[in-house]
Design a protein around this motif. Structure first.
Motif, mmCIF file in Angstrom:
data_model
loop_
_atom_site.group_PDB
_atom_site.id
_atom_site.type_symbol
_atom_site.label_atom_id
_atom_site.label_comp_id
_atom_site.label_asym_id
_atom_site.label_seq_id
_atom_site.Cartn_x
_atom_site.Cartn_y
_atom_site.Cartn_z
ATOM 1 N N SER A 51 0.808 -1.210 0.000
ATOM 2 C CA SER A 51 0.000 0.000 0.000
ATOM 3 C C SER A 51 0.840 1.258 0.000
ATOM 4 O O SER A 51 0.367 2.325 -0.370
ATOM 5 C CB SER A 51 -0.942 -0.002 1.211
ATOM 6 N N LEU A 52 2.098 1.167 0.448
ATOM 7 C CA LEU A 52 2.976 2.317 0.488
ATOM 8 C C LEU A 52 4.071 2.179 -0.560
ATOM 9 O O LEU A 52 4.538 1.078 -0.830
ATOM 10 C CB LEU A 52 3.606 2.449 1.880
ATOM 11 N N PRO A 53 4.485 3.298 -1.162
ATOM 12 C CA PRO A 53 5.542 3.207 -2.184
ATOM 13 C C PRO A 53 6.876 2.844 -1.562
ATOM 14 O O PRO A 53 7.197 3.267 -0.450
ATOM 15 C CB PRO A 53 5.581 4.625 -2.772
ATOM 16 N N LEU A 54 7.647 2.057 -2.265
ATOM 17 C CA LEU A 54 8.975 1.692 -1.803
ATOM 18 C C LEU A 54 9.971 2.792 -2.172
ATOM 19 O O LEU A 54 9.775 3.515 -3.150
ATOM 20 C CB LEU A 54 9.415 0.382 -2.448
ATOM 21 N N PRO A 55 11.032 2.954 -1.396
ATOM 22 C CA PRO A 55 12.073 3.912 -1.769
ATOM 23 C C PRO A 55 12.620 3.607 -3.161
ATOM 24 O O PRO A 55 12.861 2.446 -3.511
ATOM 25 C CB PRO A 55 13.141 3.693 -0.690
ATOM 26 N N ARG A 56 12.819 4.654 -3.944
ATOM 27 C CA ARG A 56 13.308 4.504 -5.315
ATOM 28 C C ARG A 56 14.782 4.900 -5.366
ATOM 29 O O ARG A 56 15.121 6.053 -5.189
ATOM 30 C CB ARG A 56 12.486 5.383 -6.265
ATOM 31 N N LEU A 57 15.637 3.919 -5.607
ATOM 32 C CA LEU A 57 17.076 4.133 -5.620
ATOM 33 C C LEU A 57 17.596 4.185 -7.048
ATOM 34 O O LEU A 57 17.270 3.324 -7.871
ATOM 35 C CB LEU A 57 17.810 3.019 -4.879
ATOM 36 N N ALA A 58 18.414 5.191 -7.342
ATOM 37 C CA ALA A 58 19.141 5.257 -8.601
ATOM 38 C C ALA A 58 20.606 4.954 -8.321
ATOM 39 O O ALA A 58 21.190 5.514 -7.392
ATOM 40 C CB ALA A 58 19.001 6.637 -9.230
ATOM 41 N N ILE A 59 21.209 4.058 -9.123
ATOM 42 C CA ILE A 59 22.593 3.665 -8.894
ATOM 43 C C ILE A 59 23.415 3.907 -10.158
ATOM 44 O O ILE A 59 23.438 3.067 -11.066
ATOM 45 C CB ILE A 59 22.709 2.190 -8.473
ATOM 46 N N PRO A 60 24.088 5.071 -10.270
ATOM 47 C CA PRO A 60 25.049 5.266 -11.360
ATOM 48 C C PRO A 60 26.288 4.411 -11.112
ATOM 49 O O PRO A 60 26.771 4.323 -9.978
ATOM 50 C CB PRO A 60 25.364 6.763 -11.298
ATOM 51 N N LEU A 61 26.796 3.767 -12.156
ATOM 52 C CA LEU A 61 27.802 2.722 -11.981
ATOM 53 C C LEU A 61 29.178 3.221 -11.583
ATOM 54 O O LEU A 61 30.000 2.439 -11.113
ATOM 55 C CB LEU A 61 27.932 1.907 -13.279
ATOM 56 N N GLY A 62 29.466 4.506 -11.773
ATOM 57 C CA GLY A 62 30.813 4.982 -11.499
ATOM 58 C C GLY A 62 31.718 4.764 -12.699
ATOM 59 O O GLY A 62 31.268 4.519 -13.822
ATOM 60 N N ASP A 63 33.026 4.846 -12.486
ATOM 61 C CA ASP A 63 33.979 4.703 -13.589
ATOM 62 C C ASP A 63 33.949 3.280 -14.155
ATOM 63 O O ASP A 63 34.118 2.310 -13.411
ATOM 64 C CB ASP A 63 35.397 5.050 -13.118
ATOM 65 N N PRO A 64 33.753 3.136 -15.461
ATOM 66 C CA PRO A 64 33.663 1.801 -16.059
ATOM 67 C C PRO A 64 34.921 0.957 -15.897
ATOM 68 O O PRO A 64 34.841 -0.285 -15.931
ATOM 69 C CB PRO A 64 33.405 2.101 -17.545
ATOM 70 N N ALA A 65 36.074 1.600 -15.723
ATOM 71 C CA ALA A 65 37.313 0.839 -15.596
ATOM 72 C C ALA A 65 37.619 0.438 -14.163
ATOM 73 O O ALA A 65 38.570 -0.306 -13.918
ATOM 74 C CB ALA A 65 38.490 1.653 -16.154
ATOM 75 N N GLY A 66 36.811 0.909 -13.208
ATOM 76 C CA GLY A 66 37.036 0.601 -11.810
ATOM 77 C C GLY A 66 36.167 -0.537 -11.320
ATOM 78 O O GLY A 66 35.571 -1.288 -12.108
ATOM 79 N N ILE A 67 36.037 -0.642 -9.995
ATOM 80 C CA ILE A 67 35.285 -1.756 -9.419
ATOM 81 C C ILE A 67 33.801 -1.413 -9.223
ATOM 82 O O ILE A 67 33.053 -2.258 -8.738
ATOM 83 C CB ILE A 67 35.882 -2.191 -8.066
ATOM 84 N N GLY A 68 33.378 -0.210 -9.606
ATOM 85 C CA GLY A 68 31.981 0.181 -9.419
ATOM 86 C C GLY A 68 30.984 -0.805 -10.006
ATOM 87 O O GLY A 68 30.097 -1.314 -9.296
ATOM 88 N N PRO A 69 31.078 -1.118 -11.318
ATOM 89 C CA PRO A 69 30.131 -2.088 -11.894
ATOM 90 C C PRO A 69 30.171 -3.445 -11.190
ATOM 91 O O PRO A 69 29.134 -4.092 -11.021
ATOM 92 C CB PRO A 69 30.601 -2.198 -13.354
#
Length: 385
Positions: free
Chosen positions: A40-58
């Motif tokens: 009945s209540l909306p869930l928190p909406r998270l956006a996750i930008p991956l960071g630098d493609p050559a690093g460990i972010g992805p």
């Protein structure tokens, strides 16, 4: 990678509270997820930008997404490039990593074409192309949060040198977030929950990415007032603490020792603290505490080595410069500390680590800090909501 707690033993109590309010029993990864359409209540909406493609972010994003069933407590949108995620997923599957990973086609992915073509990303090698990509991912997330599409942004790590190579001259993600949100007053804080005692460590930095010799000039009563105001507001808004206890560090060894080892404390810091106590009578503000002893009680509370530490440790710590705050934070909580930007109209959290180019693509990056960053974001959105 250390063993993650199973969902019934969630490290962050508000996430568990949200599930309880919805009548949901946290489930193991092998149990079908409860359908969010019935809530009945909306869930928190998270956006996750991956960071630098050559690093460990992805890599850490994929590991975090595979760690548990996030659909029970949040809706998650990944902002990145599909080919990059596919490349990272293949590398993980071919590595020694044996943990769970999400199916690529199951992710809500905003497939962003970077301004400079990524072609084939070489793990561990930042470039103008990877800087342009990570900048575009974050900028898209900010635009969505400002427009009301997302409640929180959980950022992957970026390389400032790659941003600069791509023509983007910002000290870090915090400054771009503040600019995009039109936030004139903002601060960098770090939070973590001890796996030993469940005690919460919270620290805010008065100054951040500036040379050490510039710190005494940058520190002014006006700056510290702004940072203290932000800290007190965040403690109330994001953690429900209306009468917090805050420790403020001195600048010099032994807090100047009555002017013998530096005059900032006797010239203005002590009188500034007294003025703040008058402004905030409901807040316990202690200081200036000698920087070398301020972190003794937090360390005892974190590791549970002294019985009264949990009762006497402060709710938050105001450090005056970068390393004064982050050396102890990372010593205690390197694998689970969360960077959060206070003063924004939306929640922003991030793992407390960098791109780790030296281990990128090898499948050995620790995803715990990204898991913690997502969980803290869920908690903070829930508290604000």
């Amino acid at each position: 990678m250390s063993q993650l707690p199973s969902p019934p033993e969630m490290a962050y109590p508000l996430a568990a509270l949200i599930l309880d309010q919805f009548g949901i029993t946290p489930c193991a990864m092998t149990t079908p997820a409860t359908s969010v359409s019935n809530l009945s209540l909306p869930l928190p909406r998270l956006a996750i930008p991956l960071g630098d493609p050559a690093g460990i972010g992805p890599e850490v994003v994929l590991k975090a997404l595979g760690a548990r069933d996030w659909s029970a407590i949040a809706t998650v949108t990944i902002l990145g490039t599909r080919s990059l995620l596919h490349q990272t997923l293949v590398a993980l599957q071919q590595s020694s990593y044996a943990g769970p990973l999400p199916a690529l086609d199951s992710l809500d992915l905003a497939d962003i074409s970077p301004p400079l073509p990524l072609e084939t990303v070489t793990f561990g090698q930042a470039s103008a192309a990877t800087g342009a990509a990570s900048f575009a991912y974050l900028q898209t997330a900010i635009e969505g949060a400002v427009a009301g599409q997302y409640d929180a942004i959980v950022t992957g790590p970026i390389a400032k040198s790659a941003w600069k190579a791509a023509g983007h001259h910002y000290p870090g993600q915090t400054e771009l977030l503040a600019e995009g949100a039109k936030a004139e007053r903002f601060g960098m804080a770090f939070v973590a929950q001890s796996p030993h005692t469940d005690w919460w460590l919270r620290a805010l930095l008065a100054t951040t990415h500036i040379p050490l010799r510039q710190v005494p000039e940058a520190l002014t009563p006006a700056l510290l007032t702004q940072k203290l105001d932000l800290l007190i507001h965040s403690l109330k808004q994001d953690f429900g603490l209306t009468q917090p206890r805050i420790a403020v560090a001195g600048l010099n060894p032994h807090s100047g020792e009555s002017g013998q080892l530096g005059r900032e404390e006797v010239d203005w810091l002590i009188s500034w603290l007294e003025a703040q106590r008058q402004r905030y009578p409901q807040v316990q503000i202690d200081g200036p505490i000698p920087p070398d002893t301020m972190w003794v009680r937090p360390g005892q509370a974190w590791f549970g080595t002294e019985g009264r530490a949990l009762e006497t440790a402060h709710d938050a710590y105001l450090a005056l410069y970068h390393d004064q705050g982050l050396i102890p934070v990372k010593l205690m909580a390197f694998d689970r500390a969360v960077n959060t930007t206070v003063g924004l109209p939306f929640v922003r959290t991030s793992p407390d680590h960098g791109t780790a180019f030296d281990i990128a693509g090898r499948g050995i990056a620790d995803g715990n800090s990204m898991v913690a960053a997502m969980e803290v974001a869920v908690e903070m959105v829930g508290r604000r909501g």
